[in-house]
Every structure is written in structure tokens, then in C-alpha cells.
Motif scaffolding. Structure first.
Motif, PDB file in Angstrom:
ATOM      1  N   ILE A  48       1.028   4.136 -11.206  1.00 37.08           N
ATOM      2  CA  ILE A  48      -0.026   3.132 -11.133  1.00 37.08           C
ATOM      3  C   ILE A  48      -1.255   3.579 -11.911  1.00 37.08           C
ATOM      4  CG2 ILE A  48      -1.553   1.888  -9.559  1.00 37.08           C
ATOM      5  CD1 ILE A  48       1.064   1.090  -8.792  1.00 37.08           C
ATOM      6  N   THR A  57       2.622   1.736  -3.357  1.00 38.79           N
ATOM      7  CA  THR A  57       1.770   2.210  -4.426  1.00 38.79           C
ATOM      8  C   THR A  57       1.315   3.649  -4.192  1.00 38.79           C
ATOM      9  OG1 THR A  57       0.232   0.727  -3.393  1.00 38.79           O
ATOM     10  CG2 THR A  57       0.865   0.224  -5.598  1.00 38.79           C
ATOM     11  N   LEU A  58       1.166   4.046  -2.935  1.00 38.99           N
ATOM     12  CA  LEU A  58       0.811   5.447  -2.714  1.00 38.99           C
ATOM     13  C   LEU A  58       1.972   6.340  -3.160  1.00 38.99           C
ATOM     14  CD1 LEU A  58      -1.200   5.468   0.639  1.00 38.99           C
ATOM     15  CD2 LEU A  58      -2.043   5.539  -1.707  1.00 38.99           C
ATOM     16  N   ILE A  91       0.852  -1.202   0.000  1.00 34.50           N
ATOM     17  CA  ILE A  91       0.000   0.000   0.000  1.00 34.50           C
ATOM     18  C   ILE A  91       0.885   1.249   0.000  1.00 34.50           C
ATOM     19  CG2 ILE A  91      -1.688   1.345   1.304  1.00 34.50           C
ATOM     20  CD1 ILE A  91      -2.964  -1.158   2.216  1.00 34.50           C
ATOM     21  N   GLN A 127       1.942   6.428  -6.998  1.00 38.97           N
ATOM     22  CA  GLN A 127       0.567   6.435  -7.485  1.00 38.97           C
ATOM     23  C   GLN A 127       0.411   6.941  -8.914  1.00 38.97           C
ATOM     24  OE1 GLN A 127      -1.317   9.434  -7.669  1.00 38.97           O
ATOM     25  NE2 GLN A 127      -0.153  10.860  -6.414  1.00 38.97           N
ATOM     26  N   ARG A 128       1.205   7.932  -9.305  1.00 36.83           N
ATOM     27  CA  ARG A 128       1.043   8.459 -10.661  1.00 36.83           C
ATOM     28  C   ARG A 128       1.282   7.369 -11.700  1.00 36.83           C
ATOM     29  NH1 ARG A 128       0.193  13.680 -11.318  1.00 36.83           N
ATOM     30  NH2 ARG A 128       0.380  14.837  -9.380  1.00 36.83           N
TER      31      ARG A 128
END
Lengths: 297, 295
Positions: A286, A279-280, A276, A283-284
């Protein structure tokens, strides 16, 4: 796992703000919408928060009737229990190893293939990318059993290599579609210029094109890693003691140790939080991967 | 010597193609071949050719037909709810504009969580006695007692309960794809319709949804395929029970193989399942998705 819809013909869309006409105009409307959003976020985020809170409860509190949301008393006991259990730390190593091997394998196979498909547009390339799409529709349960017996006869039973190969059957088709979309966005003149300067075709690919799509490779790598990290069915069927991954260990908690909810939630939290956070942070990338191509039908 | 472009492209694709041939196509071939045999579950045991007998047994079995319908119902429920919720959130984010960016990101977090963890988590929330959902509904005055609804123990509703983690996990995906689609709707079109006095429902049903059609089609096909293969979340929540009420196709095939030790029958079921998935997917791709065609 949910996978990005990929259509190889899509190019990364420019970020436009076409939809401005859809933005709410009135101030009161906007306030109301923000309230709805806040409520939705709380509802949506709550299950995982509850898992976290539960992991800090004392084992008795975990199954108290009626249940409470916050721990009465915060403790790390569940974490100590879960991580101290035989095989749990080893399962983390197995999960990591399997996911890394599968990611590398996916990229090594998908990057040249996707380049071959998008750069040369041959009929065989078109057939191949459709075949990759068909592969995405195969239910894992249909190939898991023959695949497991193939691995066993190759002497690879219960190894991270065997499981990585199985995971690559899932992530490779996806990687090919994603990488095709990224290559699609690279202008052909780039390699042409390099070839004029004396590069071979492979040299141009390696030195000019790959650096340009490195962002896309990173996105594809994240998806391949996540697919393997979270996968359960192949892991359940193809691993025993030596190569068991954490999802299988989590599932086994149910049968082997009765219902030890505290340890299960602690282990689940430990397994989820790194991805988590990762990925945060990314994030862009993803979001780029997930929307890529999906928009262009 | 310089090789032709066509050959060079072939060399680039060959390793990936070979990999998929060996590790996907060949196991599928084995699956179909195995479906024609009666196979003893012990390694090296007898293997008798029985022709289509396994297929006859599959179609005659109540478990198989039941699992087929349940898989359909499960897929429909998951995809329909996800679509409704995802579209709602996507419209909400669009209406709030760029300021909602942070929240869009936060909204993605369930996508990173392993389905097995999500299944476990929701089981914990819905379980009888100490499940929080029953308790909260009771405290809110909706239920007379916390265990009034047996989310995971009542065969009548369990198929819907086991769908919850799947919906929770992937509504974000639906939202993200629809949001991206909404970004591409020309703003002036909406403005013009507004000036003509179009109200929100008209805007939604006559302008936004038709324009989103290709995106919606992709999202539904992709999620439909995934939902029809659900395994992890259901296995950990109910293991298919009670009384097979949540046994979907993947679970039935897995159990036929592992628990009941009938690889031949499991392979026949797997083959039918595969063909059904491919059939539906091809139909969907050909009629609504049309990859590569400009819509």
C-alpha cells in the motif's frame, strides 16, 4: 477516497536513507518526540476505537447522556440487530461482487494500456495518459446521472455490473497511472531477450513482463478494490433493492430506522475491519502504491 | 505479418480508451447537452430546448453562488489543515527515524475506512446531547455545558465541522507523501546547514520546504481536487444543512437533481462545476506540478 498521486514518469525509488541528517540527535529531544507521537496516535486512533466500543454498548447506553467511552455492559446485541436486518447480508455480497468485478475490469483494461504507454512512448500514448489524468478531475456527481440513465436504457439498472462499470470510471485512470509507473521500472532488455528467444511481443509481455510487475499489479488491485468498496455516490444513485451496497445501507439506517446508532456503528465496524486488517497485512504494498511517483514531480 | 510498434501500442491502449470514451466522455457530453434543455424529471417527459437559460438561472441563484463559495472555503480549510498536520507528522516520523516504521503504518488506517463511515462516526462524536466531544470539553473545563457549541447545528461553524472527517481520513495521505519527499532530501545538506548554526525554523523554511516544493505541489493538487468533490461525509453528517450552511457543490447538484427534480438546471451546474475544476486543475498542473519535467 484519497488516491495516490501518480506521475507516470516516476520510477519506484530506491529506499535510501538520505534524510538521516533530519533525525533528531539528542536523547532528550527524541524522548519528547516519542511522547508527542504517542499522544498524536492516541488522538488519531481514538475515533475508530470509540466506534468499536459503541458497537458493543446496549442500545440505551449508546445514546446515554452524558456519554461514556467504554460500554457499561458489553453486548453483541447491536451486531445481531444490524446483521439480522433485511438486506444487510445481501449488501455485503453486493459490495464484494461489485468490488471484485470492478477490480478485474480495471486491471484487464489498465495493464495493457499502461504497458502500451510506457513501452512505446508514442504521441498517442502521451495524449492518452494526460486524458486519464483529466478523467481523475471529473466530479463523480457530473457523470453519475447520465451514466445511471445510460445503464437503465441498456437494461442494467440496479445490477452489480452497472455499478462496477461506474466504479471502474474512477479506478481505471488511477490504475493506468500506477501501472505506468511500475512498467517504467522494468528494463526493456527483458522483453528484447525474450523476443530473441522466439517469443511474440504479446508472449513476451505475458510471460516475462507481467510476472516482473506482479507486485505492482497487486498494489493496483488493492487500490481498485478499496475505491469500489468505499464508494458511495454512484452506489446511492445507481442501486435500488437488488444491488445495494453496504455504504448505502449504512446511510439508509438514518432515515429508515430512526437513529439506531448501535446498529449503525456495528455495521460500520463489520464493514471497515476486514479492509483495515487486509491493508495492515499488505502495508508495504500500500505504501509503495501511495508514494509511487508522487515524489518525483 | 508483423505489425508496427506504433500500431501494437495503439491496440494495447484501445480497450481502455474505448471504455473511458463510452463511460466518461459520453456521459460528460450528455451532461453538457442536457444543460441546454428544460427537462421534466419523469422518464419520457417533455424536453424543451432553452439554450443557456439554465446557466442564467444557475448564476442568478443564491444557492449556486453560495455552494460555490462554500466549496472553495471547505477545500481551503481541509487542504490547509491536512497539510499542516501531515507535515508535522511527517517531520516527526522523519526525526524519529526507522524506529517509527510501525507507527507510520498504523497511522494509515483511516485511509481504508469508507468516507460514509467516517462521516457517520464524526457525526456521532459531534452530535448535540450525546456527542462525546462536547462532553469531554465540558469535563476538561473548557465549555460551560456540553452543548455550548452546536458543531453540526450552528450554521456559523457547521462548514468547519463537516470538514473534520475529511481531514481525519486523509491527513495520513498528506503525511505519507511528504514523508516520502523528506526521505529524498540529502542528509549532508542538512548537516552542513546545522554546522553553520541554522536553527530549526530556518532549516524548515529555507531548506526543507523549498526542496519539498514539487512534492508539496503534487500533494496539494491531488487533495484539492478530492476535497472539492466531497460528498459522502457531508451528506451523512448534515445533508447540507442547517439552512444550506454546509451545502457544497456536489450536494447542491445532487439535490437539484433528486430532490427538486430539475435535471436541466442540475446539468448546467454540473457543467460549470466541471469546467471550474478542470480550469483550476490545469492551471495548477501547468504552473506548479509540471508532470514529467525535472524540477
Amino acid at each position: 477516497m484519497p488516491t495516490p498521486a501518480a506521475s507516470g514518469t516516476g520510477s519506484p525509488r530506491r529506499r535510501n536513507h538520505h534524510a538521516e541528517g533530519l533525525e533528531a540527535g539528542k536523547r532528550s529531544t527524541r524522548t519528547l518526540l516519542w511522547v508527542i507521537l504517542a499522544a498524536a496516535m492516541v488522538l488519531y486512533g481514538f475515533p475508530f476505537l470509540y466506534l468499536l466500543f459503541t458497537s458493543f454498548k446496549t442500545p440505551i447506553d449508546t445514546i446515554a447522556v452524558p456519554p461514556t467511552i467504554l460500554p457499561k455492559e458489553w453486548t453483541l446485541e447491536n451486531y445481531a440487530n444490524a446483521l439480522g436486518r433485511n438486506g444487510v447480508l445481501a449488501s455485503f455480497i453486493n459490495s464484494t461482487q461489485t468490488a471484485v468485478i470492478s477490480t478485474v475490469l480495471s486491471l484487464v483494461l489498465a495493464v495493457p494500456a499502461a504497458y502500451g504507454i510506457t513501452r512505446y512512448k508514442t504521441p498517442s500514448g502521451r495524449v492518452f495518459i494526460m486524458a486519464a489524468l483529466v478523467t481523475r478531475m471529473v466530479p463523480p456527481v457530473a457523470i453519475a446521472i447520465p451514466l445511471a440513465s445510460m445503464m437503465a436504457s441498456a437494461g442494467l439498472a440496479d445490477t452489480p455490473i452497472a455499478l462496477s462499470i461506474a466504479h471502474t470510471t474512477i479506478s481505471l485512470p488511477l490504475s493506468i497511472w500506477l501501472m505506468s509507473s511500475f512498467f517504467e521500472a522494468v528494463p526493456n532488455d527483458l522483453e528484447e531477450a525474450a523476443t530473441v528467444d522466439g517469443c511474440s511481443r504479446l508472449g513476451a509481455l505475458w510471460r516475462v513482463v507481467i510476472p516482473v510487475v506482479s507486485g505492482g499489479i497487486a498494489v493496483t488491485a488493492i487500490f481498485a478494490f478499496l475505491a469500489s468498496w468505499n464508494e458511495f455516490l454512484f452506489a446511492l444513485l445507481m442501486t435500488a433493492i437488488r444491488s445495494q451496497t453496504t455504504p448505502v445501507v449504512i446511510a439508509n439506517f438514518q432515515t429508515q430506522f430512526g437513529l439506531d446508532w448501535g446498529s449503525m456503528t456495528a455495521l460500520a465496524a463489520v464493514y471497515s475491519i476486514p479492509v483495515i486488517l487486509l491493508t495492515l497485512l499488505l502495508q508495504r504494498k500500500i505504501v509503495a502504491g501511495m508514494t509511487l511517483g508522487a515524489v518525483k514531480g | 505479418m508483423r505489425i508496427s510498434d506504433r500500431r501494437f501500442a495503439l491496440y494495447l491502449m484501445a480497450p481502455a480508451a474505448l471504455f473511458l470514451a463510452v463511460f466518461v466522455a459520453y456521459p460528460l457530453f450528455r451532461l453538457v447537452a442536457d444543460s441546454l434543455f428544460k427537462i421534466s424529471p419523469t422518464a419520457g417527459g417533455p424536453r424543451d430546448f432553452v439554450g443557456l437559460d439554465n446557466y442564467v438561472r444557475a448564476f442568478a441563484s443564491e444557492a449556486f453562488m453560495g455552494a460555490g463559495w462554500r466549496t472553495l472555503a471547505y477545500t481551503f480549510v481541509v487542504v490547509a489543515l491536512e497539510f499542516a498536520l501531515g507535515l508535522g507528522m511527517a517531520l516527526l516520523f522523519t526525526a524519529l527515524g526507522r524506529k517509527s516504521e510501525v507507527w507510520r503504518t498504523v497511522f494509515l488506517y483511516p485511509l481504508m475506512i469508507a468516507p460514509i463511515v467516517a462521516g457517520l462516526l464524526w457525526k456521532f462524536l459531534m452530535i448535540d446531547n450525546f456527542g462525546l466531544i462536547g462532553t469531554l470539553l465540558h469535563q476538561a473545563g473548557i465549555l460551560q455545558n456540553p452543548n455550548q457549541i452546536g458543531w453540526l447545528s450552528d450554521p456559523g461553524i457547521v462548514l468547519f465541522s463537516v470538514a473534520v472527517p475529511d481531514i481525519w481520513l486523509t491527513t495520513s495521505f498528506m503525511c505519507l507523501v511528504l514523508f516520502a519527499g523528506l526521505q529524498n532530501i540529502p542528509g549532508d545538506l542538512i548537516e552542513a546547514a546545522r554546522l553553520d548554526g541554522a536553527k530549526a525554523p530556518t532549516l524548515l523554511f529555507s531548506i526543507i520546504l523549498p526542496l519539498l516544493r514539487p512534492v508539496i505541489a503534487v500533494a496539494l493538487v491531488v487533495r484539492g481536487i478530492d476535497a472539492a468533490r466531497a460528498f459522502d461525509t457531508i451528506l451523512i453528517q448534515t445533508n447540507g444543512g442547517p439552512q444550506s450552511a454546509s451545502e457544497t457543490m456536489s450536494l447542491l447538484i445532487y439535490r437539484t437533481m433528486i430532490r427538486f427534480g430539475d435535471p436541466g438546471l442540475a446539468s448546467a451546474m454540473g457543467t460549470i462545476y466541471l469546467l471550474a475544476m478542470l480550469g483550476v486543475a490545469f492551471f495548477a498542473v501547468a504552473t506548479i506540478w509540471r508532470p514529467g519535467k525535472d524540477n
